[in-house]
Structure formats: C-alpha cells, structure tokens
Design an enzyme around this catalytic site. Sequence first.
Site, PDB file in Angstrom:
ATOM      1  N   SER A   1       0.842  -1.196   0.000  1.00 39.61           N
ATOM      2  CA  SER A   1       0.000   0.000   0.000  1.00 39.61           C
ATOM      3  C   SER A   1       0.886   1.257   0.000  1.00 39.61           C
ATOM      4  CB  SER A   1      -0.961  -0.040   1.188  1.00 39.61           C
ATOM      5  OG  SER A   1      -2.023   0.876   1.017  1.00 39.61           O
TER       6      SER A   1
ATOM      7  N   ASP B   1      -8.874  -5.726  -5.547  1.00 41.85           N
ATOM      8  CA  ASP B   1      -8.469  -4.636  -4.667  1.00 41.85           C
ATOM      9  C   ASP B   1      -9.210  -3.383  -5.119  1.00 41.85           C
ATOM     10  OD1 ASP B   1      -7.279  -2.671  -3.172  1.00 41.85           O
ATOM     11  OD2 ASP B   1      -5.217  -3.290  -3.593  1.00 41.85           O
TER      12      ASP B   1
ATOM     13  N   HIS C   1      -7.050  -6.100  -1.094  1.00 44.02           N
ATOM     14  CA  HIS C   1      -5.891  -5.237  -0.884  1.00 44.02           C
ATOM     15  C   HIS C   1      -4.753  -5.990  -0.193  1.00 44.02           C
ATOM     16  CE1 HIS C   1      -3.808  -1.507  -0.743  1.00 44.02           C
ATOM     17  NE2 HIS C   1      -3.822  -1.400   0.564  1.00 44.02           N
TER      18      HIS C   1
END
Length: 617
Positions: A221, A337, A368
């Site tokens: 991320s 995601d 994710h």
Amino acid sequence: MHNFFRPKSITLTCILFIACVFSGIGQETVTKTVPFFKDGEAQIVEAFNDPSKWIRHDLWVETAFDTDGDGKLDRMHVAVTRPQQTESEGLKLPVIYISSPYFAGVAPNVNGLFWEVKHELGEATKERVHPEVKRMGKRPIISNSHIKKWVPRGYIVVHSSSPGTGLSQGAPTVGGKNESLAPKAVIDWLCGRIKGYETIDGNETVTAYWSTGKVGMTGTSYNGTLPVAAATTGVEGLEAIIPIAPVTSFYNYYRSNGLVRSPGGYLGEDVDVLYDFIHSGAEANRPYNNKIIRDTEMKNGMDRITGDYNDFWATRNYIDHAQNMKAALLMSHGFNDWNVMTEHSYKLYAKAKELGISTQIYYHQKGHGGPPPIKIMNRWFTRYLHGVKNDVEKDAKAWIVREHDNMSEPTAYEDYPNPEASHVTLYPIVGDHNIHGLSTVKIKKQGKATFIDDYSFSGKDLATAEKLEHRLLYVTPKLKQDIHISGVPKVTVKLASNKPAANLSVWLVSLPWNEQEDAIITDNIITRGWADPQNYKSLTHSKPLKKGKFYEVSFELMPDDQIIKAGQQIGLMIFSSDKEFTLHPKAGTELTVDLDGTSLTLPVIGGVDVFNEALRN
C-alpha cells in the site's frame, strides 16, 4: 556425508599462504560466515538466525529539502537490524529497505474526518474535522516487519519513517517530491554518498560500512508506494523493488476520469484526509506544516469541485516521472483490490517494460495487499542484491493465482495481459420483458434507454433486481463454456443528462449472483469503472452538460484476469451514483443512453471466435 540442504552454519575457509621468510608461519586459517544459496534462493543460515545477537541501532539521515520551514535540512529517522557478523567478522551484506508513514501510528477515525459526500456535484461542502496523531511509543522504535524473514537469509533490514511522521523531520505531502527524495537520501547514505548522524540534531556522524551498496525495497500500500517513488529518482544502488498494491498516481487513487471518487472502504477520503491521518511528526512543526501543505497546497490543488487533472496531481503521478527508473521491478496486486485498484500496478508494469527494465508481475484474485510467494521474492532479491545468476530473467513474466487456488500456487503465463487475448466488442440489444442482451453483432436502431440516479441502491441491489429504473443492464446468454478475460475492458457510453453534472458508473458483472458462503468477490464483480461526462473531451478541462445533448464518453475499466464459468452470464450495468465510491447527489437526475452509440470491448483469450462459440446454442 555433508547435509547441504539444511545447513546449521555455513563458513568460508580462507587459507592464506605466507612466505616463511616474512612470518615464519606456514599457513593461517580465517573463517567467516557468509550467505548460502540453493536453487537460486538465499537460504536461512543458522548463524544469522539468532535475534539475541542481531545488532540494532538508530540514526538520522540528512536530506536535500526543508519542508517544515525551520531553516534546516530535514533528517529522516532510520533503524537498522543486521547480523552480528557484520561487526565481528567485517561481513558486508545487501540491504532490504522499508519506508512508511504509518510506523508511529495514525489519527483516530473520528466523525467528520472524511469529507461529506451527500451534496450536489460541483458544489462545496462543509469543512471536515482535522484530528491529530498521537505518536506511538516513547523510544525510537520503527518496526520489526520483514526482519525475521530477511536477516536470517543474509540481508540487513533497514526501516525509515517518511517525512513528517514518527521521529523523521519535515512534513508529509502524500506523493509530493520530498516523499521521493527522502528514501533516495537513505539509499545515498547506505551507498556512502551522504552523511548519517547519531542524533536528530547532532554532528556525530555514522556510516553504513556494513552495506554492500546493493539495496532492495518492498512494502504494501503506502509502504509499497514509496519504493516506486524512490525508483523514479533513478538513485544509484537501488537495484530491485517489490511494491505490493502501490499507488502509482494519487489522482487515480482519488479520482476516475474527472470524477471525484473515493477508494473502496473509505468513502469521503481525499489526499488531505490522508495527510491528517499520517501526520505523526513533531507537534511543534504541525501548525506550519498544516498551513503550508494541507491548507494551501492541498486545498488549492486537490479540487473536489471539478475533479479535473492539474499540476498538483501531475506532481503526484509516478508513471509520468518514471523515465529515470532502473530498479528491477516485481509487481504484486489483487484483482479485487477496490482500495488501490489494479490500474496502478498495470500502468507501472507497462511503463517498466517500455523502459526495458527487468520486470515481473504477480496477481491474485483477492483484495488489498498480498505479497508474492516467498520463493518468487527470494529469487528476485537473490538475483539483484546478492548477484547470484539464478536465471530469474527467464522465469515467467506473469504469475496469476487462478480463482480459488492457493496464493502460493500461481499459474505461470507468458505475460500480462495474456498475449493470446484479443478484443471482442459487444453491443447492447433491446429485448422483450425487460430482458436485454449483449451481442457481438451490432444491430442498428436499438433506440434510447433512460434511468434515474439514486445512490441509495447498492451495486448489488442494482445488479440483482429483476427490474429497476435506476440502472440499465444488458447480459449475454448463458455461457456454454468458460471464457477467459485478460487485460483492460473498455466502454463507450453515449448519453444525455437533464442536469449540468452527473456521475457515470459502469460495472461488469457475472450473473446469477453467487450467494454461497465460500464465494469470493470475483464470482460476481468482474470489473468496474467510473467517469465524469463533463470530461468527455479533456481530463484537464470539464464543461457543464447541456440538457438533452448527447455526449460520447469512453474510458477503461480496471484491468482484470478472470475465468467466467460456463452457466454464467456477463452483464454490462450502467448507472449513475455508486453508493460505495462516488459523491451522493440528491436522487432524480435523469440520464438517457443512446444504445446505438454504446459498446463494451472485452479482451478475451481466443478472441471473437471463442467468445461466439461459448454463446452458441
């Protein structure tokens, strides 16, 4: 017989023959512990695998910028964990480096942190709440992530807090230039080019004498975004990166084709919200940072009124600044995601190939996060950090975890998108009794269809309703055999609105909806996309819609690789406000679609012949 497969300790014996006339000694034996490799992968070495003997220390690296306005160059807080052999035996090792804005904690999720989304398009809303982060921990601890995985395999692990977070000086800018230059500075220090300091404001220097000058970065991320940011600087010594679900354009994270759109699960988040969320740096610097970064640069640049692309967002687009990238790239992402969507990894992967960079991509069918299997990561770092010629360049370019397969068992493909895929164009067909179809044959004079915006209906509600005035739904006949989609679907919607602004949302769904307990999201949602019709011609300049005038809006949906099973139907769903992602204007906007000017293009393995065969009765 020696057991070379599970070594307890690997040593290299160096026999030095010294002439007797000089020393009187026939020979001298010196032993050193070194990394061990098998099948092209760095193996766990017992001598490196004792945490009680690891050397840990903190330092600060001086950068080339001052973003907190104190007249001094900002220093980044760095934590090092290394095997004791780097001290006792003078062993030099490569570095795996992780940088993050999250290590010192984040702001509380209080009411009003996110922007209000219930308002008309093109209108401002009330100011949101600005909570402050209370930094976690009194000691300068950064993180233990990745240490247990990599130190025993013969790496040094380095962590740093990004600007304006933790004990790092400066200000967070959420994709601004300093967030690229900060990890560059740490890498420059690891390679001996700039100074590090024992304290945040002292002059006692510290060097990375234990580093080989070979650095790899990874993270998930935001932590996966920063390796991309560092790589775009072209910094020498950054040999390989493994970004997992990274943001590669903050515009594409918070906007879609001119439309103000939230990341999935964070309705109302925007770049300034993330700034407040991570701003854990020194409290004394926050008023200045807030004034300069959040309340000036971000407020003037992010533009929640039009959603247009501008210089503020261009600065935060790593794809457009990738020309200096050299680091070998192993991408990882989930096709479902809906936070950081797959367009981010797809565009960086495509750009890296264009630049001639050694590149691989790993995709899975979940949401994710999700790193590649350790074997794939290990081979990547072994090749580019230790320099072991394990022929990783000859491995498959694309690794895709097929539906319901184990994450550690991806299927190898020649590339992504699959080279065997070709475009199949589908057209909406009006049927009887509210049953409307999709066909590879374009039938003229299908007329126009109207629907009414109402954000209160979820995407699932719209897709599963037998009849509903708030969406248009066109479906193929039931598939007689599986269809494999690989690549980027595209849509063209010719529409008119009775208001100057309207959201446009498109979902590609697999029907009937799977309600089984073991279903994963990919069973129903193939892919999605959003656009602002006001930007039908330009991403940088939106124009109000004229009532009753038709506009042709063309845009890409999110990249995907999915097998649609026999017995399912592929459905094209067109609607306006998306309850999960877009702003929520008052219900009632009327949109009319010219079906003769509307189409869907799918990348299908085997192309139109295979697709038609799957639909044949």
